[in-house]
Design a protein around this motif. Structure first.
Motif, mmCIF file in Angstrom:
data_model
loop_
_atom_site.group_PDB
_atom_site.id
_atom_site.type_symbol
_atom_site.label_atom_id
_atom_site.label_comp_id
_atom_site.label_asym_id
_atom_site.label_seq_id
_atom_site.Cartn_x
_atom_site.Cartn_y
_atom_site.Cartn_z
ATOM 1 N N HIS A 270 1.080 -37.920 -10.303
ATOM 2 C CA HIS A 270 1.583 -38.284 -11.625
ATOM 3 C C HIS A 270 1.291 -39.737 -11.967
ATOM 4 N N PRO B 259 -1.973 -28.653 -13.288
ATOM 5 C CA PRO B 259 -1.106 -29.164 -14.363
ATOM 6 C C PRO B 259 0.315 -28.621 -14.257
ATOM 7 N N LEU B 260 1.270 -29.448 -14.660
ATOM 8 C CA LEU B 260 2.677 -29.067 -14.620
ATOM 9 C C LEU B 260 3.390 -29.647 -15.838
ATOM 10 N N PRO B 261 3.980 -28.790 -16.692
ATOM 11 C CA PRO B 261 4.715 -29.305 -17.850
ATOM 12 C C PRO B 261 6.114 -29.786 -17.471
ATOM 13 N N ASP C 194 0.180 -41.022 -23.217
ATOM 14 C CA ASP C 194 -0.988 -40.224 -23.581
ATOM 15 C C ASP C 194 -2.204 -41.103 -23.857
ATOM 16 N N LEU D 71 -4.858 -31.265 -19.817
ATOM 17 C CA LEU D 71 -3.451 -31.553 -20.088
ATOM 18 C C LEU D 71 -3.249 -31.856 -21.576
ATOM 19 N N TYR E 102 5.945 -33.050 -21.827
ATOM 20 C CA TYR E 102 4.710 -33.756 -21.499
ATOM 21 C C TYR E 102 4.157 -33.173 -20.202
ATOM 22 N N TYR E 103 2.947 -33.592 -19.818
ATOM 23 C CA TYR E 103 2.276 -32.987 -18.670
ATOM 24 C C TYR E 103 1.905 -34.024 -17.611
ATOM 25 N N ASP E 104 2.126 -33.634 -16.368
ATOM 26 C CA ASP E 104 1.587 -34.333 -15.203
ATOM 27 C C ASP E 104 1.005 -33.263 -14.284
ATOM 28 N N CYS E 105 0.832 -33.574 -13.016
ATOM 29 C CA CYS E 105 0.231 -32.604 -12.092
ATOM 30 C C CYS E 105 1.046 -32.477 -10.816
ATOM 31 N N TYR F 136 8.591 -24.688 -15.933
ATOM 32 C CA TYR F 136 8.729 -26.088 -16.337
ATOM 33 C C TYR F 136 9.428 -26.912 -15.270
#
Length: 569
Positions: free
Chosen positions: A59, A93-95, A119, A135, A164-167, A274
């Motif tokens: 992240h 990817p992970l929301p 972003d 993402l 939002y998105y990270d990993c 999520y």
């Protein structure tokens, strides 16, 4: 990947790396790709410490942006994309959902501004060939939508939420091993259970300083000692790194670390697809993260002054953290019975505090530092990689190798940003998994998908352990009804991945123990397969089982007290 300390002692290396976590593995990978002759030594098993004790996130560090650490955030976001690219089977990817409250600092306007910057700093996040890895930017959701996703939230003052998105890493310990095996593919030598006990020194050319020319290492499996020679030694000891500096300087280390203990608990699936970023009034923020059909909740951030070798999770740790979680998500009402598994890790943070000043690990920077000890302490031939975080370990390694090359009088371009890790050459992940399933209709789809996620393009090599005239047909079968891992993985771990103990296989070569105990029958089956490969007698088998099963238990606070003598990493 074979272990041979005697052969290592008969060669001389450009780089000797002390520490087999993600920092040391990344340095070995980078240096090997640049043509250096590399040896890596790890006193336990690879990735046994901080590397496997993380939140399993890759992240950018949204909190660091709030703290104004723009450089660290930008670096982290860039490296997040690199990991997606070079380890497509491991990083996904992970929301995340963040609830908003009121109209102040926790409100939607402030958070929208922060996420807009986040972003913008990740402008290159979608420079990827696999569209499934891309993402989206953040978006706002209503109060009702937020409660649909997180019904256990406090409702007073809730105004909505942001997504939002990270990993996320599928298995950080496995990814670390893939990085190290990539180094071995390019000629690096490595050994686990090889404890560095002394730096070998000689007078420098000037005669005014000393030069490190290698290390003495004890083979913890045989008790034998060896000297490994190297023109440059890299200290990648993670939470043990300052102890290594103290060993080199033979006095109080010039650079200090503060160690922050973070625990995680694993429970049933309570978050769906999520992850949640939650603020607690009594314990700061924590994450609720979906993982392999379960939920990880973490992490704590508490100064740890005990023995790094003995860090663990106590019953008090769990109870204290449950209070924090239930304060942030009162509707959950989690109890000790809901905790399926738990684990702990130590963050190695650079300690810049003054003597006697109160230390705060929560606000301490996660930035890394590369120390040239010839300038810091007058010790030639030693570089220390201190601090840092999982996500930026590749970039830290690049900086270390750049410095090592300068000392060696050589030049070579870093290749790790665009080179897949061992098993990473798969193209689009979903398509690769579907092809693998069609290629092996005799196996369960869950077992095949698990193999791809762990080994990527190398999964067929694992299945080779179940083929041939002398293979056991049962090696393709799952080791238990509730686990996807198969017997061939155990044999592969011993023959090709340097697994020496039952715990190595249960916790780090497979995912058998990472969701809690898989059951005594499964542990026994793995132990019997290893005993056949390593010629264990009944006593050794029983001891290995007892030691492994003990790791699923909590520890006493007293067992984590600091040792009286300095130990090497």
């Amino acid at each position: 990947m074979q272990r041979d300390l005697k052969a290592m002692s008969e060669a001389e290396y450009d780089l000797v790396i002390v520490g087999g976590g993600i920092t040391g593995a990344s340095v070995a990978w980078d240096a090997s790709l640049r043509g250096l002759k590399v040896a890596l030594l790890e006193k336990g098993d690879f990735a046994h410490g901080t590397t496997s004790g993380s939140s399993k996130l890759t992240h950018g560090g949204l909190r660091y942006l709030v703290n104004g650490e723009l450089k660290l955030v930008r670096e982290s976001l860039r490296e997040r994309r690199v990991w997606e690219q070079v380890a497509p089977h491991m990083v996904h990817p992970l929301p995340f959902v963040i609830p908003t409250y009121g109209w102040g600092m926790k409100g939607p306007v402030v958070l929208s501004i922060v996420l807009t910057f986040y972003d913008l700093l990740s402008y290159d996040r979608n420079w990827l060939s696999d569209t499934d890895k891309k993402l989206p930017g953040f978006r706002s959701i209503s109060r009702g939508e937020t409660l649909d996703l997180i019904p256990s939230l406090p409702r007073d003052g809730l105004t909505g939420g942001k997504i939002y998105y990270d990993c996320q890493m599928f298995a950080p310990e496995r990814l670390c091993l893939s990085v190290l095996m990539g180094a071995v593919e390019y000629g690096a030598k490595a050994a686990n259970y090889a404890e560095v006990t002394r730096f070998v020194t000689e007078a420098s050319a000037s005669g005014n300083t000393k030069r490190i020319s290698g290390v003495d290492v004890t083979d913890r499996l045989t008790g034998e000692t060896h000297m490994i020679k190297g023109r440059v030694v890299v200290n990648g000891g993670g939470p043990w790194a300052d102890k290594m500096i103290g060993m080199a300087e033979e006095h109080k280390p010039s650079r200090r670390l503060m160690r922050s203990k973070g625990i995680h608990i694993i429970t049933r699936d309570i978050s769906g697809k999520y992850a949640f970023a939650i603020q607690s009034d009594i314990g700061g923020h924590f994450f609720v993260i979906p993982w392999r059909g379960h939920t990880i909740i973490g992490t704590t951030d508490k100064l740890y002054e005990g023995d790094p070798d003995k860090v663990g999770v106590s019953e008090d740790d769990i109870e204290d953290f449950l209070r924090v979680v239930n304060n942030g998500l009162p509707g959950l009402e989690l109890t000790r019975d809901d905790v399926i598994h738990f684990y702990a890790g130590l963050r190695p943070l650079i300690d810049d505090s003054e003597e006697g000043e109160e230390k705060d690990s929560y606000t301490a920077s996660r930035e890394a530092e590369v120390c040239d000890h010839s300038k810091l302490d007058g010790i030639e031939g030693l570089i220390s990689a201190l601090g840092g975080k999982w996500t930026t370990s590749r970039a830290l390694a690049e900086e270390v190798v750049n410095m090592a090359l300068a000392k060696l009088g050589r030049e070579a371009k870093c290749e790790t940003e665009a080179t897949p890790v061992h098993g990473g050459e798969i193209g689009r992940l979903k398509s690769f998994i579907e092809r693998a399933k069609r290629a092996h209709p005799d196996m369960s789809e869950e077992a095949i998908e698990n193999l791809v996620m762990y080994y990527g393009s190398e999964y067929e090599r694992v299945l080779e352990m179940a083929e041939g005239d002398n293979a056991d047909a049962n090696l393709k079968r799952r080791l238990g009804l509730n686990v996807p891992d198969i017997g061939a993985q155990v044999i592969h771990a011993v023959r090709n991945e340097m697994a020496q103990t039952l715990s190595d296989v249960i916790f780090r070569r497979t995912g058998l123990g990472t969701l809690g105990t898989p059951g005594t029958d499964v542990v026994k089956r793995v132990a019997e397969l290893m005993a056949r490969e390593l010629d264990w007698d009944e006593t050794r088998l029983a001891n290995e089982m007892a030691e492994t099963l003990k790791r699923f238990e909590t520890v006493s606070p007293e067992s984590q007290k600091a040792p009286q003598q300095v130990q090497g990493a």
